[in-house]
Design an enzyme around this catalytic site. Structure first.
Site, mmCIF file in Angstrom:
data_model
loop_
_atom_site.group_PDB
_atom_site.id
_atom_site.type_symbol
_atom_site.label_atom_id
_atom_site.label_comp_id
_atom_site.label_asym_id
_atom_site.label_seq_id
_atom_site.Cartn_x
_atom_site.Cartn_y
_atom_site.Cartn_z
ATOM 1 N N PHE A 1 0.827 -1.208 0.000
ATOM 2 C CA PHE A 1 0.000 0.000 0.000
ATOM 3 C C PHE A 1 0.863 1.260 0.000
ATOM 4 O O PHE A 1 0.866 2.043 -0.960
ATOM 5 C CB PHE A 1 -0.950 -0.055 1.193
ATOM 6 C CG PHE A 1 -1.549 1.259 1.606
ATOM 7 C CD1 PHE A 1 -2.090 2.118 0.665
ATOM 8 C CD2 PHE A 1 -1.579 1.634 2.945
ATOM 9 C CE1 PHE A 1 -2.644 3.337 1.042
ATOM 10 C CE2 PHE A 1 -2.133 2.837 3.333
ATOM 11 C CZ PHE A 1 -2.654 3.694 2.389
ATOM 12 N N LEU B 1 20.359 -9.882 0.399
ATOM 13 C CA LEU B 1 20.201 -9.319 -0.941
ATOM 14 C C LEU B 1 21.466 -8.551 -1.292
ATOM 15 O O LEU B 1 21.987 -7.790 -0.467
ATOM 16 C CB LEU B 1 18.990 -8.382 -0.979
ATOM 17 C CG LEU B 1 18.683 -7.695 -2.311
ATOM 18 C CD1 LEU B 1 18.244 -8.717 -3.352
ATOM 19 C CD2 LEU B 1 17.600 -6.632 -2.135
ATOM 20 N N ARG C 1 -8.431 -3.111 9.192
ATOM 21 C CA ARG C 1 -8.258 -1.828 9.866
ATOM 22 C C ARG C 1 -9.513 -0.974 9.722
ATOM 23 O O ARG C 1 -10.340 -1.203 8.854
ATOM 24 C CB ARG C 1 -7.014 -1.120 9.322
ATOM 25 C CG ARG C 1 -5.734 -1.766 9.832
ATOM 26 C CD ARG C 1 -4.487 -1.059 9.364
ATOM 27 N NE ARG C 1 -4.074 -1.495 8.045
ATOM 28 C CZ ARG C 1 -2.899 -1.190 7.505
ATOM 29 N NH1 ARG C 1 -2.039 -0.448 8.171
ATOM 30 N NH2 ARG C 1 -2.580 -1.619 6.294
ATOM 31 N N TYR D 1 4.213 -7.532 16.141
ATOM 32 C CA TYR D 1 4.391 -6.327 15.322
ATOM 33 C C TYR D 1 4.978 -5.187 16.149
ATOM 34 O O TYR D 1 5.975 -4.574 15.760
ATOM 35 C CB TYR D 1 3.053 -5.917 14.723
ATOM 36 C CG TYR D 1 3.117 -4.725 13.799
ATOM 37 C CD1 TYR D 1 3.798 -4.799 12.589
ATOM 38 C CD2 TYR D 1 2.489 -3.526 14.122
ATOM 39 C CE1 TYR D 1 3.855 -3.713 11.730
ATOM 40 C CE2 TYR D 1 2.535 -2.434 13.272
ATOM 41 C CZ TYR D 1 3.221 -2.529 12.081
ATOM 42 O OH TYR D 1 3.278 -1.450 11.230
ATOM 43 N N THR E 1 10.615 -10.823 9.649
ATOM 44 C CA THR E 1 10.736 -9.710 8.701
ATOM 45 C C THR E 1 11.285 -8.470 9.383
ATOM 46 O O THR E 1 12.144 -7.769 8.839
ATOM 47 C CB THR E 1 9.375 -9.402 8.059
ATOM 48 O OG1 THR E 1 8.893 -10.569 7.388
ATOM 49 C CG2 THR E 1 9.479 -8.261 7.060
ATOM 50 N N GLY F 1 22.865 -4.647 6.986
ATOM 51 C CA GLY F 1 24.112 -5.201 6.458
ATOM 52 C C GLY F 1 24.377 -4.731 5.039
ATOM 53 O O GLY F 1 25.519 -4.412 4.677
ATOM 54 N N HIS G 1 -5.741 -2.823 1.102
ATOM 55 C CA HIS G 1 -6.527 -4.044 0.967
ATOM 56 C C HIS G 1 -7.903 -3.797 1.577
ATOM 57 O O HIS G 1 -8.019 -3.270 2.685
ATOM 58 C CB HIS G 1 -5.849 -5.207 1.691
ATOM 59 C CG HIS G 1 -4.756 -5.840 0.895
ATOM 60 N ND1 HIS G 1 -5.002 -6.679 -0.166
ATOM 61 C CD2 HIS G 1 -3.403 -5.755 1.002
ATOM 62 C CE1 HIS G 1 -3.851 -7.088 -0.676
ATOM 63 N NE2 HIS G 1 -2.868 -6.536 0.008
#
Length: 421
Positions: A100, A150, A273, A232, A179, A189, A268
Site C-alpha cells: 500500500f 540481498l 483496519r 508487530y 521480517t 548489512g 486491501h
C-alpha cells in the site's frame, strides 16, 4: 449360306456392340460414382479445413491478443518522469514496494526521476500496484524475501517490508518477527556494505497504549510484550534498536519514521483496519461495527502526505525518530458516521465488545517534523476519504463477477480481537 454367315457376323457385331455399350455404361457409372466421391471428398475436405481453420483461430486468437498487449506495453506511456542528471539521480531500493504505502512511494520516486528497485515477496503486496512501471528503464521489480540476504548496489534504502494489518501479522506472527528483525538486519548489512542510507518505516505502535497524550518522540511507550499484537509492536521496537546499534557501531546512516494511521487507494479492502472496514461495510449496506464504546480516538493521514514526509526525512540530516501523522483527532464513532455520510449508504452503527490492548487515545506530536523537515499533512480528511471510497467502489466492481469478497472480520486469536488501527 452367305445369308447365314452375314447373320452370324451381324450377331457377333451386335454382341460386341452390346458389350461395348455395357462397358461404356459401366465406365459412365464408375465415372459418375467417382465424380460423386471426388465431390464428396472435396466437400469433406472443405468442411475439415473450415473446422481446422476454426480450431486454429481459437488457438491463435488469445495469442494474437497477447501479442497486441505486448505491443501496447512497448509503446505505453508511463506517468511523466523528471529528467535528472547522473549526479542527482539516485539508485533507490524499496522493500515492500508493492504494498500500500510502498507503491505510492515508488510512484513518487519514479516521477522524481530516480532509479527504483522494488523488492517484495507479495505476502501482502500486489504486482498490480506497480505494474504501470514495468518495462520502464528506471524501474526493476524483484520477487525476494528480505529474511534472505540481498546483494545490490544502491544509494538509499526505504525499508518498508512488513505485514501491517492485524489479520496478516496475527495470522503469521513468526514471519512478522522475522521480517522486522532478520529482514532489518539484512538491510542494515546491505547499507553497511554499499554505504547506503537506510530509512526504517517504524510505527506508532511502538507507543503501545500510551499514557502520554499526544505522543512525542521522547515517549518510551506502554507496550504489552506478550499480547496478540506483540509480534508487530515489539518487532518494530527491536528494529529501531538495531538501526541505532548499526549507526553507533558501524557508522550506517539511518532514519526512523514512526508512522501513524494512514489510509488511501491500494489499501486491501479486507485488511481489518478501521478505514477499510467502515468503507467496505458502508458500500455493501452493512452495519458499521465499532469495538468498545467508540470513544477511542485516532488521527488519520492520507497516503500522499506520508510519502512526502518519508522522502523529506530520508533527505534530511535528522537521524533520531520522527513522528509522521495527522494531529487532527477523531473518535471512532465520529469517523464511522463521517464515512457513512460520505458513502451515502450503510446500515446502523453496531457496538461489539472491546478488543484486547486497544489504545484509548492516539495522536502524534509532529512539532519535530514541522521544525526540522518543514513537513505537515495538507490533504483534508474528507478529500482523502472520497478518493479512497472511489477506489473501493472500483475494486468492488472489478471483483463483482461471481468472486467472493470476504466481509471484514477481526482476526481470530486466543484472547481478544483486532483493534481500531
Amino acid at each position: 449360306m452367305v445369308r447365314t454367315r452375314i447373320q452370324r457376323l451381324l450377331t457377333g457385331i451386335n454382341r460386341r456392340m452390346m458389350k461395348l455399350l455395357i462397358a461404356l455404361a459401366l465406365i459412365a457409372y464408375v465415372a459418375s460414382v467417382w465424380g460423386n466421391f471426388v465431390n464428396m471428398s472435396k466437400s469433406i475436405q472443405e468442411n475439415g479445413e473450415q473446422k481446422m481453420e476454426k480450431k486454429i483461430e481459437e488457438v491463435i486468437a488469445p495469442l494474437r491478443e497477447k501479442i497486441q498487449n505486448l505491443e501496447r506495453s512497448f509503446t505505453q506511456k508511463y506517468p511523466p518522469v523528471k529528467f535528472l542528471s547522473e549526479k542527482d539521480r539516485k539508485r533507490i531500493l524499496i522493500t515492500g514496494g508493492a504494498g500500500f504505502v510502498g507503491s505510492h512511494l515508488t510512484d513518487k520516486l519514479m516521477m522524481d526521476g530516480h532509479e527504483v528497485t522494488v523488492v517484495d515477496n507479495f505476502f501482502t503486496g500486489r504486482k498490480r500496484n506497480v505494474e504501470h512501471w514495468i518495462g520502464h528503464e528506471n524501474f526493476e521489480l524483484i520477487n525476494h524475501d528480505v529474511v534472505e540476504p540481498l546483494y545490490i548496489e544502491v544509494d538509499q534504502i526505504y525499508h518498508l517490508a512488513s505485514p501491517a494489518s492485524p489479520p496478516n501479522y496475527m495470522y503469521n506472527p513468526i514471519k512478522t518477527l522475522k521480517t522486522n528483525t532478520i529482514g532489518t538486519l539484512n538491510m542494515l548489512g546491505l547499507a553497511k556494505r554499499v554505504g547506503a542510507r537506510l530509512l526504517l518505516a517504524s510505527t506508532s505502535e511502538v507507543y503501545g497504549d500510551p499514557e502520554v497524550h499526544p505522543q512525542s518522540e521522547e515517549y518510551w511507550g506502554h507496550v504489552n510484550p506478550i499480547g496478540p499484537r506483540a509480534c508487530y509492536d515489539e518487532g518494530k521496537r527491536v528494529a529501531e534498536t538495531m538501526c541505532y546499534a548499526y549507526m553507533k557501531q558501524e557508522g550506517v546512516e539511518v532514519r526512523v519514521a514512526r508512522i501513524f494511521n494512514t489510509f488511501g487507494p491500494r489499501m486491501h479492502m479486507n485488511d481489518g483496519r478501521v478505514v477499510s472496514n467502515f468503507i467496505l461495510q458502508a458500500l455493501q449496506g452493512e452495519q458499521l461495527t465499532v469495538y468498545g464504546s467508540g470513544e477511542q480516538t485516532r488521527a488519520f493521514q492520507y497516503v500522499s502526505d506520508l510519502v512526502n514526509g518519508l522522502v523529506a526525512l530520508m533527505n534530511s540530516n535528522v537521524s533520531s525518530p520522527v513522528n509522521l501523522g495527522n494531529p487532527q483527532e477523531h473518535s471512532i464513532v465520529q469517523f464511522a458516521r463521517l464515512i457513512k455520510q460520505l458513502v451515502g449508504s450503510g446500515g446502523e452503527i453496531s457496538f461489539l465488545s472491546e478488543a484486547q490492548d486497544d489504545p484509548q487515545r492516539r495522536k502524534p506530536d509532529i512539532r519535530k517534523a514541522k521544525l526540522l523537515l518543514g513537513w505537515e499533512p495538507v490533504v483534508p480528511l474528507e478529500e482523502g476519504l472520497n478518493k479512497t471510497i472511489h477506489y473501493f467502489r472500483k475494486e468492488l466492481e472489478h471483483q463483482a463477477n461471481n468472486q467472493y469478497i470476504p466481509k471484514p472480520k477481526p482476526a481470530r486469536v486466543k484472547k481478544g480481537r483486532t483493534r481500531h488501527n
